[in-house]
Scaffold this motif. Structure first.
Motif, PDB file in Angstrom:
ATOM      1  N   TYR A  96       0.832  -1.212   0.000  1.00  0.00           N
ATOM      2  CA  TYR A  96       0.000   0.000   0.000  1.00  0.00           C
ATOM      3  C   TYR A  96       0.865   1.259   0.000  1.00  0.00           C
ATOM      4  CZ  TYR A  96      -3.933   3.002   1.450  1.00  0.00           C
ATOM      5  OH  TYR A  96      -4.907   3.976   1.513  1.00  0.00           O
ATOM      6  N   ASN A  97       1.834   1.315   0.883  1.00  0.00           N
ATOM      7  CA  ASN A  97       2.628   2.524   1.053  1.00  0.00           C
ATOM      8  C   ASN A  97       3.621   2.755  -0.085  1.00  0.00           C
ATOM      9  OD1 ASN A  97       1.366   3.222   3.454  1.00  0.00           O
ATOM     10  ND2 ASN A  97       2.833   2.103   4.715  1.00  0.00           N
ATOM     11  N   VAL A  98       4.347   1.711  -0.460  1.00  0.00           N
ATOM     12  CA  VAL A  98       5.382   1.889  -1.480  1.00  0.00           C
ATOM     13  C   VAL A  98       4.767   2.060  -2.863  1.00  0.00           C
ATOM     14  CG1 VAL A  98       7.424   0.866  -2.551  1.00  0.00           C
ATOM     15  CG2 VAL A  98       7.067   0.636  -0.090  1.00  0.00           C
ATOM     16  N   ARG A  99       3.778   1.239  -3.183  1.00  0.00           N
ATOM     17  CA  ARG A  99       3.136   1.400  -4.488  1.00  0.00           C
ATOM     18  C   ARG A  99       2.450   2.748  -4.583  1.00  0.00           C
ATOM     19  NH1 ARG A  99      -0.521  -3.455  -6.295  1.00  0.00           N
ATOM     20  NH2 ARG A  99       1.560  -4.406  -6.348  1.00  0.00           N
ATOM     21  N   GLY A 100       1.882   3.223  -3.475  1.00  0.00           N
ATOM     22  CA  GLY A 100       1.269   4.548  -3.485  1.00  0.00           C
ATOM     23  C   GLY A 100       2.283   5.623  -3.834  1.00  0.00           C
ATOM     24  N   ALA A 101       3.458   5.577  -3.195  1.00  0.00           N
ATOM     25  CA  ALA A 101       4.497   6.568  -3.486  1.00  0.00           C
ATOM     26  C   ALA A 101       4.966   6.470  -4.932  1.00  0.00           C
ATOM     27  CB  ALA A 101       5.669   6.382  -2.526  1.00  0.00           C
ATOM     28  N   GLN A 102       5.164   5.246  -5.410  1.00  0.00           N
ATOM     29  CA  GLN A 102       5.604   5.049  -6.789  1.00  0.00           C
ATOM     30  C   GLN A 102       4.581   5.594  -7.781  1.00  0.00           C
ATOM     31  OE1 GLN A 102       6.028   0.801  -6.586  1.00  0.00           O
ATOM     32  NE2 GLN A 102       8.241   0.879  -6.242  1.00  0.00           N
ATOM     33  N   THR A 103       3.313   5.293  -7.547  1.00  0.00           N
ATOM     34  CA  THR A 103       2.268   5.734  -8.466  1.00  0.00           C
ATOM     35  C   THR A 103       2.109   7.244  -8.447  1.00  0.00           C
ATOM     36  OG1 THR A 103       1.094   3.641  -8.100  1.00  0.00           O
ATOM     37  CG2 THR A 103      -0.147   5.418  -9.132  1.00  0.00           C
ATOM     38  N   VAL A 104       2.182   7.832  -7.252  1.00  0.00           N
ATOM     39  CA  VAL A 104       2.057   9.284  -7.139  1.00  0.00           C
ATOM     40  C   VAL A 104       3.163   9.985  -7.918  1.00  0.00           C
ATOM     41  CG1 VAL A 104       2.401  11.180  -5.502  1.00  0.00           C
ATOM     42  CG2 VAL A 104       0.724   9.409  -5.012  1.00  0.00           C
ATOM     43  N   VAL A 105       4.393   9.503  -7.772  1.00  0.00           N
ATOM     44  CA  VAL A 105       5.514  10.128  -8.470  1.00  0.00           C
ATOM     45  C   VAL A 105       5.376   9.946  -9.983  1.00  0.00           C
ATOM     46  CG1 VAL A 105       8.003   9.941  -8.883  1.00  0.00           C
ATOM     47  CG2 VAL A 105       7.123  10.005  -6.540  1.00  0.00           C
ATOM     48  N   THR A 106       5.062   8.741 -10.426  1.00  0.00           N
ATOM     49  CA  THR A 106       4.945   8.463 -11.856  1.00  0.00           C
ATOM     50  C   THR A 106       3.789   9.244 -12.469  1.00  0.00           C
ATOM     51  OG1 THR A 106       5.854   6.249 -11.543  1.00  0.00           O
ATOM     52  CG2 THR A 106       4.660   6.659 -13.581  1.00  0.00           C
ATOM     53  N   ALA A 107       2.640   9.234 -11.786  1.00  0.00           N
ATOM     54  CA  ALA A 107       1.463   9.941 -12.300  1.00  0.00           C
ATOM     55  C   ALA A 107       1.695  11.445 -12.334  1.00  0.00           C
ATOM     56  CB  ALA A 107       0.243   9.607 -11.443  1.00  0.00           C
ATOM     57  N   SER A 108       2.387  11.965 -11.321  1.00  0.00           N
ATOM     58  CA  SER A 108       2.669  13.399 -11.290  1.00  0.00           C
ATOM     59  C   SER A 108       3.568  13.808 -12.446  1.00  0.00           C
ATOM     60  CB  SER A 108       3.323  13.778  -9.956  1.00  0.00           C
ATOM     61  OG  SER A 108       2.430  13.565  -8.883  1.00  0.00           O
ATOM     62  N   ALA A 109       4.587  12.998 -12.715  1.00  0.00           N
ATOM     63  CA  ALA A 109       5.472  13.296 -13.843  1.00  0.00           C
ATOM     64  C   ALA A 109       4.698  13.260 -15.154  1.00  0.00           C
ATOM     65  CB  ALA A 109       6.615  12.293 -13.875  1.00  0.00           C
ATOM     66  N   ALA A 110       3.822  12.265 -15.317  1.00  0.00           N
ATOM     67  CA  ALA A 110       3.038  12.155 -16.555  1.00  0.00           C
ATOM     68  C   ALA A 110       2.085  13.329 -16.723  1.00  0.00           C
ATOM     69  CB  ALA A 110       2.259  10.836 -16.547  1.00  0.00           C
ATOM     70  N   ALA A 111       1.567  13.848 -15.598  1.00  0.00           N
ATOM     71  CA  ALA A 111       0.614  14.961 -15.666  1.00  0.00           C
ATOM     72  C   ALA A 111       1.306  16.322 -15.611  1.00  0.00           C
ATOM     73  CB  ALA A 111      -0.381  14.846 -14.510  1.00  0.00           C
ATOM     74  N   ARG A 112       2.622  16.323 -15.601  1.00  0.00           N
ATOM     75  CA  ARG A 112       3.423  17.546 -15.560  1.00  0.00           C
ATOM     76  C   ARG A 112       3.195  18.356 -14.289  1.00  0.00           C
ATOM     77  NH1 ARG A 112       3.496  19.743 -21.868  1.00  0.00           N
ATOM     78  NH2 ARG A 112       4.318  17.804 -22.770  1.00  0.00           N
ATOM     79  N   VAL A 113       2.980  17.650 -13.186  1.00  0.00           N
ATOM     80  CA  VAL A 113       2.982  18.302 -11.877  1.00  0.00           C
ATOM     81  C   VAL A 113       4.407  18.757 -11.601  1.00  0.00           C
ATOM     82  CG1 VAL A 113       2.619  17.947  -9.400  1.00  0.00           C
ATOM     83  CG2 VAL A 113       1.065  16.888 -11.058  1.00  0.00           C
ATOM     84  N   ARG A 114       4.577  19.963 -11.109  1.00  0.00           N
ATOM     85  CA  ARG A 114       5.925  20.503 -10.941  1.00  0.00           C
ATOM     86  C   ARG A 114       6.617  19.995  -9.678  1.00  0.00           C
ATOM     87  NH1 ARG A 114       3.410  25.695 -11.877  1.00  0.00           N
ATOM     88  NH2 ARG A 114       3.960  26.251  -9.739  1.00  0.00           N
ATOM     89  N   HIS A 115       5.845  19.757  -8.617  1.00  0.00           N
ATOM     90  CA  HIS A 115       6.449  19.527  -7.305  1.00  0.00           C
ATOM     91  C   HIS A 115       5.648  18.467  -6.550  1.00  0.00           C
ATOM     92  CE1 HIS A 115       7.821  21.519  -3.222  1.00  0.00           C
ATOM     93  NE2 HIS A 115       8.365  20.338  -3.426  1.00  0.00           N
ATOM     94  N   VAL A 116       6.320  17.423  -6.074  1.00  0.00           N
ATOM     95  CA  VAL A 116       5.699  16.384  -5.253  1.00  0.00           C
ATOM     96  C   VAL A 116       6.343  16.405  -3.870  1.00  0.00           C
ATOM     97  CG1 VAL A 116       5.432  13.893  -4.900  1.00  0.00           C
ATOM     98  CG2 VAL A 116       5.035  14.879  -7.159  1.00  0.00           C
ATOM     99  N   VAL A 117       5.503  16.359  -2.834  1.00  0.00           N
ATOM    100  CA  VAL A 117       5.964  16.330  -1.455  1.00  0.00           C
ATOM    101  C   VAL A 117       5.588  14.977  -0.864  1.00  0.00           C
ATOM    102  CG1 VAL A 117       5.852  17.431   0.814  1.00  0.00           C
ATOM    103  CG2 VAL A 117       5.585  18.821  -1.270  1.00  0.00           C
TER     104      VAL A 117
END
Length: 368
Positions: A96-117
Motif C-alpha cells: 500500500y505505502n510503497v506502491r502509493g508513493a511510486q504511483t504518485v511520483v509516476t502519475a505526477s510526472a506524466a501529468a506535468r505536476v511541478r512539485h511532489v511532497v
C-alpha cells in the motif's frame, strides 16, 4: 464534483492537490489550503469524499495507474495517503505505502505536476543509544529495512531519491515528522503510552520529541505554497524535519504522564519482543521498540529558516497524546484489556520472561 462552493482565487497561485485528504493530517492540510488566498485551487484526493468545503474532491485510489488523469491541472501534490497502523499486515501495508508513493511520483510526472511532497518519518534516521541529540537533517539513514513501518518509509525515500533520475522535470521534497500525535493517530509510539508503565532499557534514557498533526499540516502548507522551499527539477530531493522544538527527558515524561518507568536489560527486552513477534503475538518487530528506548530527535533547522514555528511544544503534544489514548491499554504494541496490561507490567522482569515463555509454549502446542 465539489462539496460546497469553491470560491474564486488568485490566478497566479498554485493548484495544490492532497492525497489522504478525508482524514488526519490530510484533512487538516486541505482546510488550511482552502483558507489560503495564495492558493488558486485545492484538489482533495481520497478513496471517499471528505467534509471540507471550498475544495474540489476527486475520489481516486492513489495506487491506480490512471491517477495521472486526475492531476491534469495540478502544480503541487502532497502525498499523505499512508498506512501507519501497527495492526496492518506487514506485506499489505508495504504494498500500500510503497506502491502509493511510486504511483504518485509516476502519475505526477506524466501529468506535468511541478512539485511532489512525500511524507515519511524521522524514524528513517534510526533510534540508537549513540545518536546525537538532535540529529541533523542530513544525518545518515540508519533505520533497519525490515518488515516494520520503518522499512516502508525507507523504500518510499528510495522512490524519492530515484525520481530526479527517472523524471528529470519533477521536483521532489521529503518531509520527516517526529513521533506523530493528534486525533486518529495510532502507531507503535503512541501505543507505548497506553501501557500502565513506561518500558525503558537499563543504562539508556530516551529523549522524546513529538509532532502534532496541526503542526505537520502547517509545515506542509508552507512547503507546498512557498516556492523557495523546494529545489529545482533534476536535483536531489530536499529534506525537512518537522517537530516540536527541543525534547523531553524521561523524568519530564514521567511527571506529565504520571507513569513510572519499567526497566529491563536490552537483551531481555529486545530478545523477548522479537520472539513474541515471530510467533505473531505482538504486531511490531523488536526494532520498533528502539524508538521508545533510544533517542531519535531531529533538528528542524531547514524549516525554521523559512520562518515556520510549531504551535505545540513537546509537553503540550504529549498531553494531547494522552487524551487520545485514554482508556486504551497496550503492551509491547499489542492492544490488551486493562487488567491484562497491569499484570503484564507491574511485577517486573520475571513476569515478562515467564509470560513470554508461556506464550512460546502455547504457540508450539497449536502448531502440533
Amino acid at each position: 464534483m465539489t462539496i460546497g462552493k469553491v470560491r474564486p482565487r488568485r490566478s497566479t497561485g498554485p493548484v495544490v492537490a492532497v492525497t489522504g485528504a478525508a482524514t488526519g493530517a490530510g484533512r487538516l492540510l486541505v482546510r488550511r489550503l482552502a483558507d489560503n488566498t495564495d492558493v488558486r485551487k485545492v484538489v482533495a484526493i481520497d478513496g471517499q469524499r471528505g467534509d471540507v468545503a471550498g475544495v474540489l474532491w476527486r475520489v481516486a485510489d492513489v495506487r491506480d495507474p490512471l491517477l495521472s488523469n486526475r492531476l491534469s491541472d495540478v502544480d503541487v501534490l502532497v502525498h499523505l495517503d499512508i498506512d501507519r497502523s501497527p495492526d496492518s499486515d506487514p506485506r499489505e501495508r508495504r504494498t500500500y505505502n510503497v506502491r502509493g508513493a511510486q504511483t504518485v511520483v509516476t502519475a505526477s510526472a506524466a501529468a506535468r505536476v511541478r512539485h511532489v511532497v512525500l511524507v515519511t518519518s524521522a524514524m528513517v534516521y534510526g533510534a540508537a543509544p549513540d545518536n546525537p541529540v538532535p540529529l541533523s537533517e542530513d544525518a545518515p539513514l540508519r533505520g533497519e529495512a525490515n518488515d516494520s513501518i520503518v522499512g516502508d518509509f525507507l523504500e518510499m525515500e528510495e522512490v524519492a531519491a530515484q525520481a530526479p533520475v527517472t523524471h528529470p522535470g519533477l521536483r521532489v521534497t521529503v518531509v520527516r515528522p517526529a513521533a506523530l500525535v493528534g486525533p486518529g493517530v495510532d502507531t507503535v509510539v503512541s501505543r507505548h503510552f497506553e501501557a500502565p508503565r513506561l518500558l525503558t532499557v537499563k543504562g539508556c534514557s530516551p529523549c522524546w520529541q513529538f509532532c502534532h498533526l496541526e503542526d505537520l499540516a502547517s509545515a506542509l502548507e508552507r512547503i507546498a505554497v512557498d516556492t523557495g522551499t523546494g529545489r529545482t527539477s533534476g536535483e536531489p530531493p530536499r529534506v525537512f524535519g518537522v517537530g516540536c522544538d527541543g525534547w523531553l527527558e524521561l523524568e519530564e515524561v514521567e511527571q506529565i504522564t504520571g507513569k513510572r518507568r519499567f526497566e529491563l536489560p536490552a537483551a531481555l527486552t529486545f530478545g523477548t519482543a522479537q520472539r513474541l513477534h515471530r510467533l505473531g503475538i505482538t504486531p511490531a518487530p523488536a526494532t520498533d521498540l528502539h524508538y521508545v528506548a533510544y533517542p531519535w530527535v531531529v533538528d528542524c533547522a531547514a524549516l525554521r529558516a523559512t520562518g515556520w514555528k510549531p504551535a505545540y511544544d513537546n509537553a503540550a503534544a504529549l498531553r494531547a497524546l494522552l487524551e487520545e489514548v485514554a482508556g486504551r491499554h497496550a503492551v509491547v504494541g499489542r492492544r490488551v484489556g486493562g487488567k491484562e496490561a497491569t499484570m503484564a507490567t507491574a511485577a517486573g522482569a520475571t513476569v515478562a520472561v515467564i509470560g513470554a515463555a508461556a506464550a512460546v509454549r502455547r504457540a508450539r502446542k497449536r502448531r502440533r
